[in-house]
Design a protein around this motif. Structure first.
Motif, PDB file in Angstrom:
ATOM      1  N   PHE A  44      33.546  26.029  33.824  1.00  0.00           N
ATOM      2  CA  PHE A  44      33.304  28.016  34.419  1.00  0.00           C
ATOM      3  C   PHE A  44      31.812  27.698  35.045  1.00  0.00           C
ATOM      4  N   VAL A  45      31.178  26.338  34.809  1.00  0.00           N
ATOM      5  CA  VAL A  45      29.609  26.235  35.317  1.00  0.00           C
ATOM      6  C   VAL A  45      30.122  25.636  36.917  1.00  0.00           C
ATOM      7  N   LEU A  46      31.169  24.986  36.674  1.00  0.00           N
ATOM      8  CA  LEU A  46      30.635  23.612  38.048  1.00  0.00           C
ATOM      9  C   LEU A  46      31.813  25.236  39.158  1.00  0.00           C
ATOM     10  N   VAL A  47      32.594  25.733  39.125  1.00  0.00           N
ATOM     11  CA  VAL A  47      33.291  26.645  39.822  1.00  0.00           C
ATOM     12  C   VAL A  47      32.146  27.973  40.338  1.00  0.00           C
ATOM     13  N   ALA A  48      31.457  28.168  39.391  1.00  0.00           N
ATOM     14  CA  ALA A  48      30.115  28.675  39.723  1.00  0.00           C
ATOM     15  C   ALA A  48      29.186  28.128  40.261  1.00  0.00           C
ATOM     16  N   ALA A  49      28.663  27.772  40.396  1.00  0.00           N
ATOM     17  CA  ALA A  49      28.236  26.886  40.870  1.00  0.00           C
ATOM     18  C   ALA A  49      28.793  26.640  42.896  1.00  0.00           C
ATOM     19  N   PHE A  50      30.006  25.989  42.322  1.00  0.00           N
ATOM     20  CA  PHE A  50      30.742  25.890  44.177  1.00  0.00           C
ATOM     21  C   PHE A  50      30.503  27.318  44.961  1.00  0.00           C
ATOM     22  N   ALA A  51      31.273  28.403  43.739  1.00  0.00           N
ATOM     23  CA  ALA A  51      31.006  30.153  44.279  1.00  0.00           C
ATOM     24  C   ALA A  51      29.567  29.958  44.917  1.00  0.00           C
ATOM     25  N   ILE A  52      28.505  29.582  44.065  1.00  0.00           N
ATOM     26  CA  ILE A  52      27.187  30.163  45.095  1.00  0.00           C
ATOM     27  C   ILE A  52      26.554  29.185  46.094  1.00  0.00           C
ATOM     28  N   GLY A  53      26.841  27.656  45.985  1.00  0.00           N
ATOM     29  CA  GLY A  53      26.248  26.930  46.740  1.00  0.00           C
ATOM     30  C   GLY A  53      27.358  26.294  47.761  1.00  0.00           C
ATOM     31  N   GLY A  54      28.772  27.610  48.088  1.00  0.00           N
ATOM     32  CA  GLY A  54      29.567  27.249  48.825  1.00  0.00           C
ATOM     33  C   GLY A  54      30.020  25.544  48.471  1.00  0.00           C
ATOM     34  N   THR A  67      32.616  15.865  47.205  1.00  0.00           N
ATOM     35  CA  THR A  67      32.909  16.498  48.141  1.00  0.00           C
ATOM     36  C   THR A  67      34.303  17.599  47.656  1.00  0.00           C
ATOM     37  N   THR A  68      35.415  16.226  46.763  1.00  0.00           N
ATOM     38  CA  THR A  68      37.318  17.204  46.463  1.00  0.00           C
ATOM     39  C   THR A  68      36.648  18.020  45.653  1.00  0.00           C
ATOM     40  N   ALA A  69      36.105  18.657  45.643  1.00  0.00           N
ATOM     41  CA  ALA A  69      35.957  19.778  44.047  1.00  0.00           C
ATOM     42  C   ALA A  69      37.330  20.778  43.590  1.00  0.00           C
ATOM     43  N   THR A  70      36.979  20.924  45.261  1.00  0.00           N
ATOM     44  CA  THR A  70      37.532  22.387  45.534  1.00  0.00           C
ATOM     45  C   THR A  70      38.902  22.366  45.902  1.00  0.00           C
ATOM     46  N   ALA A  71      39.604  20.795  46.071  1.00  0.00           N
ATOM     47  CA  ALA A  71      40.572  20.770  46.319  1.00  0.00           C
ATOM     48  C   ALA A  71      41.545  21.005  45.953  1.00  0.00           C
ATOM     49  N   SER A  72      41.433  21.330  44.503  1.00  0.00           N
ATOM     50  CA  SER A  72      42.923  21.721  43.954  1.00  0.00           C
ATOM     51  C   SER A  72      42.032  21.779  42.043  1.00  0.00           C
ATOM     52  N   GLY A  73      43.380  22.596  41.026  1.00  0.00           N
ATOM     53  CA  GLY A  73      43.156  21.961  39.936  1.00  0.00           C
ATOM     54  C   GLY A  73      42.669  20.816  39.372  1.00  0.00           C
ATOM     55  N   VAL A 149      41.085  26.365  35.077  1.00  0.00           N
ATOM     56  CA  VAL A 149      40.111  27.304  35.520  1.00  0.00           C
ATOM     57  C   VAL A 149      40.435  26.923  37.329  1.00  0.00           C
ATOM     58  N   GLY A 150      40.676  25.210  37.438  1.00  0.00           N
ATOM     59  CA  GLY A 150      40.781  25.114  38.845  1.00  0.00           C
ATOM     60  C   GLY A 150      41.934  24.928  39.354  1.00  0.00           C
ATOM     61  N   THR A 151      42.878  25.611  38.463  1.00  0.00           N
ATOM     62  CA  THR A 151      44.391  26.068  39.237  1.00  0.00           C
ATOM     63  C   THR A 151      44.111  27.308  39.527  1.00  0.00           C
ATOM     64  N   ALA A 152      43.539  28.356  38.769  1.00  0.00           N
ATOM     65  CA  ALA A 152      43.235  29.633  38.649  1.00  0.00           C
ATOM     66  C   ALA A 152      42.092  29.864  40.605  1.00  0.00           C
ATOM     67  N   ALA A 153      41.367  29.354  40.350  1.00  0.00           N
ATOM     68  CA  ALA A 153      40.183  29.131  41.091  1.00  0.00           C
ATOM     69  C   ALA A 153      40.665  28.366  42.521  1.00  0.00           C
ATOM     70  N   TYR A 154      41.530  27.225  42.808  1.00  0.00           N
ATOM     71  CA  TYR A 154      41.530  26.195  44.013  1.00  0.00           C
ATOM     72  C   TYR A 154      43.372  26.246  44.204  1.00  0.00           C
ATOM     73  N   GLY A 155      43.975  26.867  43.139  1.00  0.00           N
ATOM     74  CA  GLY A 155      45.274  26.531  43.625  1.00  0.00           C
ATOM     75  C   GLY A 155      46.055  25.136  43.486  1.00  0.00           C
ATOM     76  N   TRP A 156      47.393  25.407  42.842  1.00  0.00           N
ATOM     77  CA  TRP A 156      47.807  24.130  42.215  1.00  0.00           C
ATOM     78  C   TRP A 156      48.415  23.594  43.114  1.00  0.00           C
ATOM     79  N   GLY A 157      48.138  21.913  43.333  1.00  0.00           N
ATOM     80  CA  GLY A 157      48.165  21.420  44.891  1.00  0.00           C
ATOM     81  C   GLY A 157      47.921  19.983  44.035  1.00  0.00           C
ATOM     82  N   PRO A 158      48.313  18.877  45.137  1.00  0.00           N
ATOM     83  CA  PRO A 158      48.302  17.232  44.930  1.00  0.00           C
ATOM     84  C   PRO A 158      46.646  16.845  44.709  1.00  0.00           C
ATOM     85  N   LEU A 159      46.568  15.923  43.940  1.00  0.00           N
ATOM     86  CA  LEU A 159      45.034  15.015  44.495  1.00  0.00           C
ATOM     87  C   LEU A 159      44.931  14.950  45.742  1.00  0.00           C
ATOM     88  N   ARG A 160      43.654  15.231  46.110  1.00  0.00           N
ATOM     89  CA  ARG A 160      43.229  15.104  46.981  1.00  0.00           C
ATOM     90  C   ARG A 160      41.967  13.350  46.420  1.00  0.00           C
TER      91      ARG A 160
END
Length: 284
Positions: A44-54, A67-73, A149-160
């Protein structure tokens, strides 16, 4: 009466201190709940940090797990392991393994356990098994929560992958499970060190702090490039060898070496723990 069989006809050494009883005792400890909460909050801290920092960016246009953290859960799960493997995941291992025997001594309950009578090897074996189980659970909890948490925030998808390309989600989950297994095996040296210290001191913080401190020293020594090939004998040198599992073509060499070094040190330290505790005069 000179034997246990004469004193207690129904006595069975392997029935003393069942794993279930020890597990329940450890589960009810406040530090167990606090540790679980800290690990569960990290995603949750990571998701919040990415939401604040872009969107995270790499240095000099290099693509990394961060750099690929927000690509998928799956990517968030891999990133959570990346940012926590070097220290945060060391703490629960040192805590569960270093606190287990020393805490009994600090409460002056250790001698009563042995007078039950619980054989010393049985007591150590039960406590070590439960401590390792709780350590493994901590390492599994983090990526599972991060995946959800990542799936809820960024979707269920492949690992980049940082090196380019993607892994289908099925393959990605298998690779992430392998990463967790490697991190657990690579932390066996920390577990054994903390457990050994726990058998030689009555201060739980001393055992936990000693294990964490020596792990940090290992990381510092690994950064000293002047040591050259001597660094290959440091467990810290292989702590990120699991990154080879997140390549298009998985490499096993580094992980095999890392596990070998960790297990070798762990076996020696556990031998010290069992041998020393077997001869120790327990008065607390």
């Amino acid at each position: 009466m000179s034997s246990l069989s004469q004193v207690a006809p129904g006595y069975r050494a392997h029935h003393t201190l069942p794993l279930r009883v020890e597990a329940v005792r450890q589960l009810r400890r406040r530090r167990t709940l606090v540790m679980a909460l800290v690990l569960a909050l990290l995603p949750f801290v990571l998701v919040a940090a990415f939401a604040i920092g872009g969107t995270p960016e790499g240095r000099e246009d290099r693509v990394t797990l961060m750099t690929t953290a927000t690509a998928s859960g799956a990517n968030l799960a891999a990133t959570a392991l990346f940012v926590s493997a070097a220290f945060l995941l060391v703490v629960p291992v040192a805590l569960f393994c270093g606190d287990t025997v020393a805490s009994e001594a600090s409460w002056s309950s250790l001698r009563y356990l042995l007078a039950a009578p619980v054989p010393r090897a049985r007591l150590l074996g039960s406590k070590l098994a439960v401590a390792l189980a709780f350590s493994a659970a901590a390492m599994v909890l983090l990526p599972l929560v991060a995946l959800a948490v990542g799936t809820a925030a960024y979707g269920w998808g492949p690992l980049r992958m940082p090196t380019g390309g993607e892994l289908p989600i099925g393959d990605a989950l298998v690779r992430l499970a392998l990463v967790v297994l490697y991190i657990f095996l690579s932390q066996l040296v920390t577990a054994a060190l903390a457990f050994w210290l726990s058998t030689v001191t009555d201060a739980p913080l001393g055992a936990v702090g000693g294990a964490v401190g020596l792990t940090i020293v290992g990381n510092v020594l690994d950064a000293v490039t002047a040591l050259g090939s001597w660094r290959d004998f440091l467990p810290a040198h292989w702590q990120f060898a699991w990154a080879d599992a997140l390549q298009p073509h998985m490499e096993w060499g580094g992980m095999v070496k890392g596990v070998s070094v960790s297990v070798a040190y762990a076996l020696v330290l556990l031998a010290f723990a069992f041998r020393g505790f077997g001869r120790k005069d327990v008065v607390s």
